[in-house]
Structure formats: C-alpha cells, structure tokens
Design a protein around this motif. Structure first.
Motif, PDB file in Angstrom:
ATOM      1  N   MET A   1     -27.710  59.259 -59.189  1.00 25.96           N
ATOM      2  CA  MET A   1     -29.168  59.231 -59.025  1.00 25.96           C
ATOM      3  C   MET A   1     -29.563  58.699 -57.653  1.00 25.96           C
ATOM      4  O   MET A   1     -30.504  59.173 -57.029  1.00 25.96           O
ATOM      5  N   ALA A   2     -28.811  57.702 -57.164  1.00 26.13           N
ATOM      6  CA  ALA A   2     -29.119  57.138 -55.854  1.00 26.13           C
ATOM      7  C   ALA A   2     -28.971  58.194 -54.768  1.00 26.13           C
ATOM      8  O   ALA A   2     -29.767  58.259 -53.820  1.00 26.13           O
ATOM      9  N   ALA A   3     -27.947  59.063 -54.900  1.00 25.87           N
ATOM     10  CA  ALA A   3     -27.739  60.113 -53.903  1.00 25.87           C
ATOM     11  C   ALA A   3     -28.927  61.076 -53.878  1.00 25.87           C
ATOM     12  O   ALA A   3     -29.382  61.501 -52.812  1.00 25.87           O
ATOM     13  N   SER A   4     -29.446  61.409 -55.059  1.00 26.82           N
ATOM     14  CA  SER A   4     -30.612  62.300 -55.130  1.00 26.82           C
ATOM     15  C   SER A   4     -31.828  61.648 -54.485  1.00 26.82           C
ATOM     16  O   SER A   4     -32.623  62.307 -53.803  1.00 26.82           O
ATOM     17  N   ALA A   5     -31.971  60.337 -54.710  1.00 28.12           N
ATOM     18  CA  ALA A   5     -33.102  59.619 -54.118  1.00 28.12           C
ATOM     19  C   ALA A   5     -33.006  59.616 -52.599  1.00 28.12           C
ATOM     20  O   ALA A   5     -34.011  59.761 -51.894  1.00 28.12           O
ATOM     21  N   ALA A 446     -35.279  54.766 -62.014  1.00 23.26           N
ATOM     22  CA  ALA A 446     -35.499  54.644 -63.454  1.00 23.26           C
ATOM     23  C   ALA A 446     -34.173  54.422 -64.176  1.00 23.26           C
ATOM     24  O   ALA A 446     -33.122  54.890 -63.721  1.00 23.26           O
ATOM     25  N   PRO A 447     -34.204  53.710 -65.309  1.00 21.38           N
ATOM     26  CA  PRO A 447     -32.969  53.499 -66.077  1.00 21.38           C
ATOM     27  C   PRO A 447     -32.520  54.788 -66.757  1.00 21.38           C
ATOM     28  O   PRO A 447     -33.310  55.714 -66.961  1.00 21.38           O
ATOM     29  N   GLU A 448     -31.242  54.838 -67.098  1.00 18.07           N
ATOM     30  CA  GLU A 448     -30.715  55.996 -67.814  1.00 18.07           C
ATOM     31  C   GLU A 448     -31.384  56.113 -69.175  1.00 18.07           C
ATOM     32  O   GLU A 448     -31.636  55.117 -69.856  1.00 18.07           O
ATOM     33  N   HIS A 449     -31.672  57.335 -69.569  1.00 19.03           N
ATOM     34  CA  HIS A 449     -32.333  57.572 -70.854  1.00 19.03           C
ATOM     35  C   HIS A 449     -31.479  57.024 -71.999  1.00 19.03           C
ATOM     36  O   HIS A 449     -30.268  57.249 -72.047  1.00 19.03           O
ATOM     37  N   SER A 451     -30.868  53.843 -72.584  1.00 16.11           N
ATOM     38  CA  SER A 451     -30.348  52.505 -72.314  1.00 16.11           C
ATOM     39  C   SER A 451     -31.351  51.450 -72.767  1.00 16.11           C
ATOM     40  O   SER A 451     -32.523  51.732 -73.026  1.00 16.11           O
ATOM     41  N   GLU A 452     -30.877  50.203 -72.841  1.00 14.84           N
ATOM     42  CA  GLU A 452     -31.759  49.102 -73.234  1.00 14.84           C
ATOM     43  C   GLU A 452     -32.894  48.937 -72.228  1.00 14.84           C
ATOM     44  O   GLU A 452     -34.042  48.691 -72.594  1.00 14.84           O
ATOM     45  N   SER A 453     -32.587  49.108 -70.951  1.00 13.06           N
ATOM     46  CA  SER A 453     -33.617  49.008 -69.907  1.00 13.06           C
ATOM     47  C   SER A 453     -34.670  50.088 -70.087  1.00 13.06           C
ATOM     48  O   SER A 453     -35.866  49.862 -69.873  1.00 13.06           O
ATOM     49  N   HIS A 454     -34.225  51.278 -70.490  1.00 11.91           N
ATOM     50  CA  HIS A 454     -35.159  52.382 -70.699  1.00 11.91           C
ATOM     51  C   HIS A 454     -36.122  52.057 -71.836  1.00 11.91           C
ATOM     52  O   HIS A 454     -37.329  52.319 -71.750  1.00 11.91           O
ATOM     53  N   GLU A 455     -35.601  51.460 -72.907  1.00 15.12           N
ATOM     54  CA  GLU A 455     -36.455  51.107 -74.043  1.00 15.12           C
ATOM     55  C   GLU A 455     -37.488  50.055 -73.640  1.00 15.12           C
ATOM     56  O   GLU A 455     -38.659  50.138 -74.016  1.00 15.12           O
ATOM     57  N   ARG A 456     -37.048  49.047 -72.862  1.00 12.95           N
ATOM     58  CA  ARG A 456     -37.985  48.012 -72.406  1.00 12.95           C
ATOM     59  C   ARG A 456     -39.076  48.617 -71.532  1.00 12.95           C
ATOM     60  O   ARG A 456     -40.251  48.273 -71.653  1.00 12.95           O
ATOM     61  N   ALA A 457     -38.678  49.516 -70.640  1.00 11.62           N
ATOM     62  CA  ALA A 457     -39.650  50.152 -69.749  1.00 11.62           C
ATOM     63  C   ALA A 457     -40.657  50.971 -70.545  1.00 11.62           C
ATOM     64  O   ALA A 457     -41.856  50.972 -70.243  1.00 11.62           O
ATOM     65  N   GLN A 458     -40.178  51.663 -71.587  1.00 14.07           N
ATOM     66  CA  GLN A 458     -41.072  52.464 -72.425  1.00 14.07           C
ATOM     67  C   GLN A 458     -42.106  51.587 -73.118  1.00 14.07           C
ATOM     68  O   GLN A 458     -43.288  51.916 -73.182  1.00 14.07           O
ATOM     69  N   GLN A 459     -41.648  50.450 -73.648  1.00 17.31           N
ATOM     70  CA  GLN A 459     -42.564  49.536 -74.339  1.00 17.31           C
ATOM     71  C   GLN A 459     -43.626  49.009 -73.383  1.00 17.31           C
ATOM     72  O   GLN A 459     -44.803  48.928 -73.713  1.00 17.31           O
ATOM     73  N   ARG A 460     -43.200  48.663 -72.170  1.00 14.57           N
ATOM     74  CA  ARG A 460     -44.162  48.160 -71.193  1.00 14.57           C
ATOM     75  C   ARG A 460     -45.158  49.242 -70.815  1.00 14.57           C
ATOM     76  O   ARG A 460     -46.365  49.003 -70.734  1.00 14.57           O
TER      77      ARG A 460
END
Length: 730
Positions: A1-5, A446-449, A451-460
C-alpha cells in the motif's frame, strides 16, 4: 500500500502548479508582519506528502491520546486541588512562575471538565524512525485548515488514484471540532472569535467557522450581560452564546480580567466563564501546561495521573533551574539547542553550535541570571523529507516536523492527518510558518480491511458522521449578521458593480481614442470625477486601471471588494469567495504586465469574474436575505454609474426592477443605515443629471428604507466601507 501511495504522490508532483493555482484562487493564506506592516502571503505548499503507515499511526494515536489526557488532568489539578504539587512531582515554583498560569481562573472547572479541547502536538521523526514530542500547544494551536483544504484539491486532481490508494479521510476535522464544541456548550450558538482581519491566521478562523457552521465573531460583536455572553446582530438583537472557539491569546481575552489595555477582548467574558455560562475553547490558563519548562515534567504527569508508562518520548531536556542540569547546559552550550520559554513560533530558539565564543558567553550569562526562562535540549537529528524546489523543479531534502491535532470532547480523537511543516532552507532546523517555512499534506494510510484497527476506525467514523453540520450552516442568515458584516455585504455589492460597470463603459471610450484623439476620453473622465487634463494619457490610463494607491482606480475597487468579501467566508462560502480572489489575482497580474498593450483586454477577464461571482451568489443556497444585502448595494451603485454616464432612462428600468425585487425580500425587516445614506446621496445628485422620473421612484425607496433604518453607527469604527475610502460616493 505504501508503494501505491508513493506513486500517487508522484502524480501530485506533476500537478503541483494546478494545485497551487487552486490554493491561490481560494485565498489559502498566512499573514506575516514585516517592518510593522501586514502582508498576506500564500502559505507555500509542497505536493509530496508525508506518508505514515497505518500501524505506525496507531502507535502515535495511542501516545497522543495518552499525553493530552494527562495534560488535561494536570490543568484540572493545578487549578483546583494541586495534588501534583503537594506530592512533590512538580516544584510549585515552576507552576506559579509560568507566564501561562493565571490565578484568575483558579478554582474554575470549565464546562464538560475539559481544558484543552484542541491540542497541537509538535513531533519530529528521528533518523532511526523514532518519534519525539518537541512541544505541546494547548492555547490556540493553528494550522489544521491548510492540509484540510489542500486534501480537498488533491482528491479532485486525480479521483481514480485516491480510490485505489486507501488514505484515511481527513475531512472529518470540522465534525470533530463541532462535536467538541457542542459537548461543552452551555446554551446558545457557537462562535469563532477572531481578533480581526489582519491576524496572521485569519484565513483559518474564517474557514473553520464556515466548515463548522459557527458564526465568525469579532470582539465588538459580543457583549456580556448578567454574566452571560451574547452575539449582537446588525439590528442590535442579542443571541445567547454557549461556546466560544477563541483565536486570541489569554492576555487580550478580557480587559477587565487580564490586560486592561486590550482593545480586542470582550469585557466581562471571564466573569461569564467563571459563572459556568459559556465554554471557552481552549480554556483560559492553558499556558500553564504548554510552558516549555513544564514540558520537562509531562512524562511524570502521565505516570502520576494515568498510572502508565509514556508511549511517546520527550526530547532529552535539561532545566537550568536545577543545579546539576545548569552545569550540564553551561558545559555543553555549543552542543545543545536553547529555548526561551517565553517565546513561540520558532522565535527564541538558539542552536549553540551556531554561536561564536562571545555570543555563547553572553547566552551563558543570561541563563545564569534567569535560569527559569530557559530550557536546553539535545539536538534531535530528524529525518529529511523531499520537497520540490520551486526554482529547479527538482526534489530537495528539507527538515520537517509534524503538528498532530488532538480534539477532546466526550472522547479524545486524534485527527487522521496533520500539518507537516518544512524548512524553506536546506539544512535549517526551524520549520515554523512564521519563519518562512511551507507545508505539506500528511497521509495516514488506512488499516487493512478486517483488522482491529479497521474496526476501531469504522466505529469512530460512525460516531463522527452523526454530527450534522447542515443545520448549523443554515444559521448564517440575517439573524446572525453583525452590523459590520451588514456593511460588508452592502459594500461588496457596490464595489463589485463599480469594477464591472466601470470596465464595461471604459472600453468603448478607449476605442474611440484610437480613431480620434484623447478628447474622446474626456466624457468618461468627467462622468467619474477624474482629472481631464491628460498631460500623459498613457500614464493616466495606467493609473486609472492599476494604481492601488489611487482610490478611483479599477484595482482599488477590486481590492476593496475583496477586503469586504474576505470576512464573509462563512456566509458566502469559499466557493463563491474564490471569484473575488481571482479578480484580485488577475488585476495584480495585469498590473505587472502593464508595459504590454495586450493587458488592457485582460481586464475583460476581471469583468467575467464579477459576473461569475454574482451568478454564483444568485444560484447558491446563501440565504435570500443575505443576497438582498449584496444586490441592493450592487443596484444602487449601478444606478449611480448609469446616471453618471447619462444612459437613457429606459436602461434604468432593469436595475430599478432588481432593486425593487431585492427590497421586497427584506419586507418587514430592519435595515442598516448604509441603505438610506446611499440612496439619499444619490437623490442629491440626480437633479444635476436630469432624471426626474427616476428621482420620484427612488424617493419611494428612501421613504420605505427610512421607516425601517436602524439608528446609530456600525460598532466597528474600522469597517471596510466606502465611506472611509471614497469621500465622493458614500
């Protein structure tokens, strides 16, 4: 993902000129004072973003929340029970000698119990990848608006690439801010309090007011009655204020409580705050926690209040107040960076290695004399980030920091972005915008779909998305227009019309000169009360079109239109304001090319800018009553100009009909005195111009306006009205 960015960032480099044009067109500016004069300048933007991996940001986010929560706990403690002092964690002399500690707010717990609603945390990344906190900014941290605005432009330059590269969306900052304001609001509307048009960060004040739906208030727009804060509209009606996002320093906030010489404060504001009747964002007295000397103790605060080990680290710091540290500082003065705790914005920072022997000795004497005034830090060798050199177009390494924004309301959130500031000089360590630095966007991947980080981001995201800004933005109606802004709306209409019609009439007269002689131009000059003795006709034309010091010039009219428009960003929106900004850019560019005859016809672009502005206002969702204020000014000016040029009476039917239409939109509403003075003055001129029927019809308008006119003057004596700028036409 970093390479695409990184690939996407390369696309932005190729489009940097287009992005910078958009930033210029939208007035993304930062003010600086030089030799006592204010200068608006574009905040230099670099298209190569700072890219932060998702996991790396998650750690930063946890550390920033921890740090700001501890700082909020510290502020609550030192202004109440002072446990941290009694328990010997921080010596009391450090607390009470801080310039930011204000006994006036001792014992006050702000609404919601929050002191630092918006924290600007300045970090650098070492060459080994480790992040260090350099400063905590808890008073009036600025800078969020610039990457917020830039991202919006970046997304439009290549939407396809942004769909493919998952960068966390930074457009939720206004919602985060509004959510915090609503959480602590006592009762009433929210306002952004600005010290004025010529504050260095005025663009941000107006832009955040626009995006959050808050009213942009100047100090004279607010008053305290019975320990409650009120916003005054143009008719003198009071509107209760529940939350003030203030953008001026504590010292100037209330002349009754702080600096008695302040002319930009609100008398009695602190009393309303102490009574719990209004929330102030950020709270007065926060400087006690972002003092550079108190910074030394933040790791201890985290352990003391939260019972946790610090996640983020301070730069190694020495306190000359301590004997052992003072000896270390004096012995290694040539290796350390010395900071004056009373300074900010990159001022008062001295690298010992840059001083000669005499300067080091002088600094050592100052440290010995005032040890509380200084701290010393190890020099962090932080990473260079590439920027595009504007002269060569090549990538060039620069020092850069990151200001992360932490917003606290019911919960504490770290904004998924930040202001990356870079030095304008290779190798220079100071990156502050006030020192000539530029800015970049900050991309948080963005976090990988799944993942725990993805779930936290969705809630926020779901929590923040629940904040609806539309009802707030709709409040920018006449009921929240102040006396000075009513004047601004009216004169914006007049000045845009003045520039447009003057140019439209100019070209036929100018063309006749080519076929005859300069005598053909005298009727034009006579109509506008301009000198008719053309000793140097070309110089006369140049002055009339471009001379900003000539109050009768086209350029002066456009600049005056802009000066009235720029304070109306929340009411008109950035999208509409850009047309006036574009006209200023076009007339400035034409003035620089004025040696070329072709620039004369570039003036037609300026007339088109005015048409685009009026059309945009007419077709926008701007409240019809606000539109009426602009267009009444516009058509009064048009009637004045048409009668000056002795146009046939039937050509006045259309502007009169428009004037009548917009007047009906204000039926039953009180009207500012500028309407009356404008028509009264015009009626006084018409007998000499020979329009008897027009005089009768305008007298009807005057009778109606007089019956509803508000007595008294605009409260702001410095308002940008034509009465101050052009004595011939009120």
């Amino acid at each position: 993902m970093a390479a695409s960015a990184i690939n996407l960032a390369g696309e932005l480099v190729n489009r940097r000129e287009a992005i910078n044009r958009e930033l210029s067109r939208n007035g993304v500016r930062f003010g600086v004072y030089k030799n006592g004069e204010y200068h608006d300048r574009l905040f230099p933007y670099d298209p190569i973003p700072r890219i932060i991996e998702s996991d790396e940001f998650d750690e930063l986010e946890a550390g920033l929340k921890q740090r700001v929560n501890a700082l909020n706990a510290y502020l609550k403690d030192i202004y109440s029970d002072k446990h941290i002092i009694h328990d010997g964690i921080i010596p009391e002399e450090y607390v009470y000698t801080s310039a930011g500690y204000f006994p006036q707010v001792n014992g006050v717990t702000p609404p919601g119990g929050i002191f630092a609603h918006i924290a600007g945390e300045d970090l650098v990344q070492g060459e080994d990848g480790r992040w260090w906190v350099l400063e905590d900014n808890l008073r009036i941290p600025s800078g969020a608006s610039y990457p917020l605005f830039a991202r919006d432009i970046e997304r439009r330059t290549n939407p396809k690439l942004f769909r493919e590269v998952h960068v966390r969306d930074n457009r939720d900052y206004p919602r985060l801010l509004r959510k915090a304001m609503d959480f602590v609001s006592t009762e009433g509307i929210a306002v952004v309090l600005t010290p004025g048009r010529y504050n260095s960060a005025f663009f941000e004040h107006a832009y955040l007011a626009e995006k959050t739906g808050a009213a942009l208030a100047f100090p004279e727009d607010l008053e305290v009655v019975d320990n409650k804060l009120f916003f005054l509209d143009y008719a003198g009606n009071r509107h209760r204020v529940g939350a003030v996002y203030r953008r001026l320093s504590d010292e100037y906030l209330d002349p009754f409580a702080f600096n008695p010489d302040s002319v930009i404060g609100v008398p009695g504001l602190l009393s309303a705050y102490r009574s719990g009747n209004v929330a102030i964002i950020n709270a007065p007295g926060n400087g006690a926690a972002d003092d550079k000397a108190i910074y030394y103790f933040v790791p201890q605060m985290i352990k003391y209040y939260l019972g946790e080990e610090p996640i983020l680290h301070n730069a190694p710091t020495y306190m000359p107040m301590f004997d052992k540290d003072r000896k270390e500082v004096l012995d290694r003065l040539g290796e350390l960076v010395i900071k004056d705790v009373a300074e900010a914005g990159g001022y008062g920072v001295v690298f010992g290695s840059s001083l000669d022997a005499a300067a080091r000795e002088e600094l050592a004497d100052r440290i010995k004399a005032e040890p509380r005034r200084f701290i010393a830090q190890e020099v962090i060798q932080f990473r260079d980030i590439d920027v595009i050199d504007p002269e060569t177009g090549e990538a060039s390494p620069r020092k850069a920091d990151l200001r992360a924004f932490v917003v606290t309301g019911q919960n504490t959130h770290v904004w998924y972005s930040g202001l990356t500031r870079y030095s304008s000089v290779p190798g220079q360590m100071i990156v502050n915008s006030s020192q000539g630095g530029g800015f970049k966007d900050t991309w948080v991947l963005a976090p990988e779909h799944g993942s725990e980080s993805h779930e936290r981001a969705q809630q926020r995201n779901e929590s923040v998305a629940s904040v609806n800004l539309i009802p707030h933005s709709r409040k920018h109606t006449l009921s929240l227009v102040t006396a000075s802004k009513a004047d601004n709306l009216y004169w914006l209409g007049r000045y845009t019309e003045r520039a447009f019609t003057t140019l439209v009439q100019f070209f036929p007269f100018y063309d006749r000169v080519m076929d005859t002689d300069v005598d053909a131009f005298r009727p034009f000059a006579r109509a506008l009360d301009l000198p008719e003795d053309f000793e140097d006709f070309d110089e006369f034309i140049h002055s009339f079109l471009y001379d900003g010091k000539n109050p009768d010039s086209v350029r002066s009219a456009i600049v005056s239109a802009f000066n009235n428009a720029v304070v109306l960003r929340p009411e008109l929106t950035s999208r509409l304001l850009q047309y006036v900004e574009l006209a200023v850019t076009n007339i400035t560019d034409a003035a620089e090319r004025s040696a070329s005859a072709s620039d004369i016809y570039a003036q037609r672009d300026i007339a088109d800018d005015m048409l685009a502005f009026w059309g945009g206002v007419e077709n926008s969702t701007v409240d019809v009553t606000l539109k009426a204020f602009i267009f009444i000014g516009k058509y009064i000016e048009r009637i004045d100009l048409y009668t000056r040029f002795r146009l046939p009476e039937d050509e006045l039917d259309a502007p009169l009909a428009k004037l009548e239409t917009y007047s009906r939109a204000l039926d039953g509403k009180p009207l500012p005195s500028c309407f009356v003075s404008g028509i009264s003055w015009l009626l006084g001129q018409l007998p000499d111009r020979g329009y008897p029927e027009l005089t009768k019809r305008l007298q009807g308008f005057l009778d109606d306006f007089n019956s509803r006119a508000i007595a008294g003057d605009v409260k702001d004596a410095g308002s940008l009205s034509s009465m101050n700028m052009d004595a011939k036409r009120p």
